[in-house]
Design a protein around this motif. Structure first.
Motif, PDB file in Angstrom:
ATOM      1  N   THR A  16       4.300  -3.100  -2.750  1.00  0.00           N
ATOM      2  CA  THR A  16       3.505  -4.326  -2.875  1.00  0.00           C
ATOM      3  C   THR A  16       3.434  -5.069  -1.555  1.00  0.00           C
ATOM      4  OG1 THR A  16       4.035  -4.526  -5.224  1.00  0.00           O
ATOM      5  CG2 THR A  16       3.327  -6.535  -4.086  1.00  0.00           C
ATOM      6  N   MET A  17       4.558  -5.196  -0.853  1.00  0.00           N
ATOM      7  CA  MET A  17       4.578  -5.880   0.444  1.00  0.00           C
ATOM      8  C   MET A  17       3.677  -5.163   1.442  1.00  0.00           C
ATOM      9  SD  MET A  17       5.951  -5.525   3.788  1.00  0.00           S
ATOM     10  CE  MET A  17       7.263  -4.354   3.582  1.00  0.00           C
ATOM     11  N   LEU A  18       3.768  -3.847   1.518  1.00  0.00           N
ATOM     12  CA  LEU A  18       2.937  -3.090   2.460  1.00  0.00           C
ATOM     13  C   LEU A  18       1.454  -3.284   2.151  1.00  0.00           C
ATOM     14  CD1 LEU A  18       4.961   0.228   2.782  1.00  0.00           C
ATOM     15  CD2 LEU A  18       4.491  -1.414   4.627  1.00  0.00           C
ATOM     16  N   ARG A  19       1.107  -3.257   0.891  1.00  0.00           N
ATOM     17  CA  ARG A  19      -0.300  -3.438   0.500  1.00  0.00           C
ATOM     18  C   ARG A  19      -0.776  -4.851   0.790  1.00  0.00           C
ATOM     19  NH1 ARG A  19      -1.876  -5.757  -3.695  1.00  0.00           N
ATOM     20  NH2 ARG A  19      -0.013  -5.333  -4.930  1.00  0.00           N
ATOM     21  N   LYS A  20       0.003  -5.828   0.342  1.00  0.00           N
ATOM     22  CA  LYS A  20      -0.397  -7.232   0.450  1.00  0.00           C
ATOM     23  C   LYS A  20      -0.405  -7.728   1.897  1.00  0.00           C
ATOM     24  CE  LYS A  20       1.101 -11.803  -0.956  1.00  0.00           C
ATOM     25  NZ  LYS A  20       2.226 -12.568  -1.429  1.00  0.00           N
ATOM     26  N   ASP A  21       0.656  -7.445   2.632  1.00  0.00           N
ATOM     27  CA  ASP A  21       0.809  -7.998   3.982  1.00  0.00           C
ATOM     28  C   ASP A  21       0.139  -7.169   5.064  1.00  0.00           C
ATOM     29  OD1 ASP A  21       2.299  -9.964   2.775  1.00  0.00           O
ATOM     30  OD2 ASP A  21       4.235  -9.210   3.460  1.00  0.00           O
ATOM     31  N   ASP A  26      -1.097   4.023   1.640  1.00  0.00           N
ATOM     32  CA  ASP A  26      -0.721   5.436   1.662  1.00  0.00           C
ATOM     33  C   ASP A  26      -0.257   5.822   3.065  1.00  0.00           C
ATOM     34  OD1 ASP A  26      -3.068   5.764   3.228  1.00  0.00           O
ATOM     35  OD2 ASP A  26      -4.241   6.392   1.494  1.00  0.00           O
ATOM     36  N   SER A  27       0.072   7.092   3.230  1.00  0.00           N
ATOM     37  CA  SER A  27       0.615   7.548   4.513  1.00  0.00           C
ATOM     38  C   SER A  27      -0.416   7.461   5.637  1.00  0.00           C
ATOM     39  CB  SER A  27       1.159   8.973   4.392  1.00  0.00           C
ATOM     40  OG  SER A  27       0.136   9.871   4.035  1.00  0.00           O
ATOM     41  N   VAL A  28      -1.683   7.642   5.323  1.00  0.00           N
ATOM     42  CA  VAL A  28      -2.726   7.546   6.355  1.00  0.00           C
ATOM     43  C   VAL A  28      -2.806   6.119   6.887  1.00  0.00           C
ATOM     44  CG1 VAL A  28      -5.204   7.754   6.806  1.00  0.00           C
ATOM     45  CG2 VAL A  28      -4.036   9.496   5.441  1.00  0.00           C
ATOM     46  N   ASP A  29      -2.844   5.136   5.976  1.00  0.00           N
ATOM     47  CA  ASP A  29      -2.863   3.733   6.388  1.00  0.00           C
ATOM     48  C   ASP A  29      -1.633   3.391   7.228  1.00  0.00           C
ATOM     49  OD1 ASP A  29      -5.192   3.285   4.894  1.00  0.00           O
ATOM     50  OD2 ASP A  29      -4.120   2.356   3.211  1.00  0.00           O
ATOM     51  N   LEU A  30      -0.480   3.879   6.778  1.00  0.00           N
ATOM     52  CA  LEU A  30       0.762   3.593   7.491  1.00  0.00           C
ATOM     53  C   LEU A  30       0.714   4.131   8.912  1.00  0.00           C
ATOM     54  CD1 LEU A  30       3.731   2.526   7.339  1.00  0.00           C
ATOM     55  CD2 LEU A  30       4.363   4.884   6.777  1.00  0.00           C
ATOM     56  N   LYS A  31       0.333   5.376   9.072  1.00  0.00           N
ATOM     57  CA  LYS A  31       0.287   5.987  10.409  1.00  0.00           C
ATOM     58  C   LYS A  31      -0.713   5.281  11.309  1.00  0.00           C
ATOM     59  CE  LYS A  31       2.104  10.331   8.829  1.00  0.00           C
ATOM     60  NZ  LYS A  31       1.902  11.706   8.460  1.00  0.00           N
ATOM     61  N   GLU A  32      -1.856   4.872  10.769  1.00  0.00           N
ATOM     62  CA  GLU A  32      -2.845   4.138  11.568  1.00  0.00           C
ATOM     63  C   GLU A  32      -2.285   2.799  12.035  1.00  0.00           C
ATOM     64  OE1 GLU A  32      -6.475   3.775   9.330  1.00  0.00           O
ATOM     65  OE2 GLU A  32      -6.850   5.938   9.395  1.00  0.00           O
ATOM     66  N   TYR A  64       5.884   6.905   1.936  1.00  0.00           N
ATOM     67  CA  TYR A  64       4.696   7.225   2.723  1.00  0.00           C
ATOM     68  C   TYR A  64       5.014   8.019   3.981  1.00  0.00           C
ATOM     69  CZ  TYR A  64       2.458   3.494  -0.050  1.00  0.00           C
ATOM     70  OH  TYR A  64       1.976   2.705  -1.056  1.00  0.00           O
ATOM     71  N   THR A  65       6.278   8.159   4.296  1.00  0.00           N
ATOM     72  CA  THR A  65       6.686   8.866   5.510  1.00  0.00           C
ATOM     73  C   THR A  65       8.078   9.449   5.295  1.00  0.00           C
ATOM     74  OG1 THR A  65       6.775   8.682   7.927  1.00  0.00           O
ATOM     75  CG2 THR A  65       7.710   6.847   6.677  1.00  0.00           C
ATOM     76  N   THR A  66       8.518  10.261   6.223  1.00  0.00           N
ATOM     77  CA  THR A  66       9.851  10.872   6.134  1.00  0.00           C
ATOM     78  C   THR A  66      10.799  10.205   7.121  1.00  0.00           C
ATOM     79  OG1 THR A  66       9.422  12.506   7.868  1.00  0.00           O
ATOM     80  CG2 THR A  66       8.779  13.102   5.591  1.00  0.00           C
ATOM     81  N   ARG A  67      12.078  10.434   6.934  1.00  0.00           N
ATOM     82  CA  ARG A  67      13.080   9.903   7.853  1.00  0.00           C
ATOM     83  C   ARG A  67      12.854  10.464   9.253  1.00  0.00           C
ATOM     84  NH1 ARG A  67      18.214   7.196   8.288  1.00  0.00           N
ATOM     85  NH2 ARG A  67      18.389   7.074  10.543  1.00  0.00           N
TER      86      ARG A  67
END
Length: 135
Positions: A16-21, A26-32, A64-67
């Motif tokens: 929720t925090m990742l989406r809202k803030d 998803d992993s694509v959004d995170l990497k971008e 969304y990602t690995t260690r």
């Protein structure tokens, strides 16, 4: 930076925090987002890189990602910081300036806590920032 601050939080709250803030779903959004924080021009890169580290950890908790990807991302920031700043003090001065620019009215009520945490990190003889040299 060296431990996952989201380890004990529920996956749902981190998602929720990742989406809202951050608009990350998803992993694509995170990497971008992480790449943007890493490589975009900005006045306070220490602030961008610090946020990137926390967002990377959140991405791990959200699944969304690995260690290994988190470790690689954090490791990729080290030479950038070393090239830009003389030492940990200079890095954290810029980090705090970025924090103040990001939230000048301290809407989130965290500026004092962040400053206190940075001071403790820089002054505590057992701090990782005393043990691990900047350069």
């Amino acid at each position: 930076y060296f431990i996952n601050p989201y380890k004990g939080q529920s996956v749902d709250s981190v998602v929720t925090m990742l989406r809202k803030d951050w608009g990350v779903t998803d992993s694509v959004d995170l990497k971008e987002l992480l790449e943007n924080l890493k490589s975009s021009e900005g006045e306070h890169k220490a602030w961008d890189w610090g946020r990137g580290v926390y967002i990377a950890w959140a991405g791990l908790r959200a699944g969304y990602t690995t260690r290994e990807e988190v470790d690689a991302y954090i490791s990729s920031l080290v030479p950038l910081a070393q090239a830009k700043y003389a030492d940990w003090n200079a890095y954290f001065d810029d980090f705090l300036a970025g924090c103040k620019d990001f939230d000048p009215e301290d809407t989130y009520g965290t500026a004092e806590d962040i400053e206190k945490g940075v001071k403790e990190l820089l002054e505590n003889k057992a701090s990782i920032y005393k043990v691990v040299p900047f350069k």
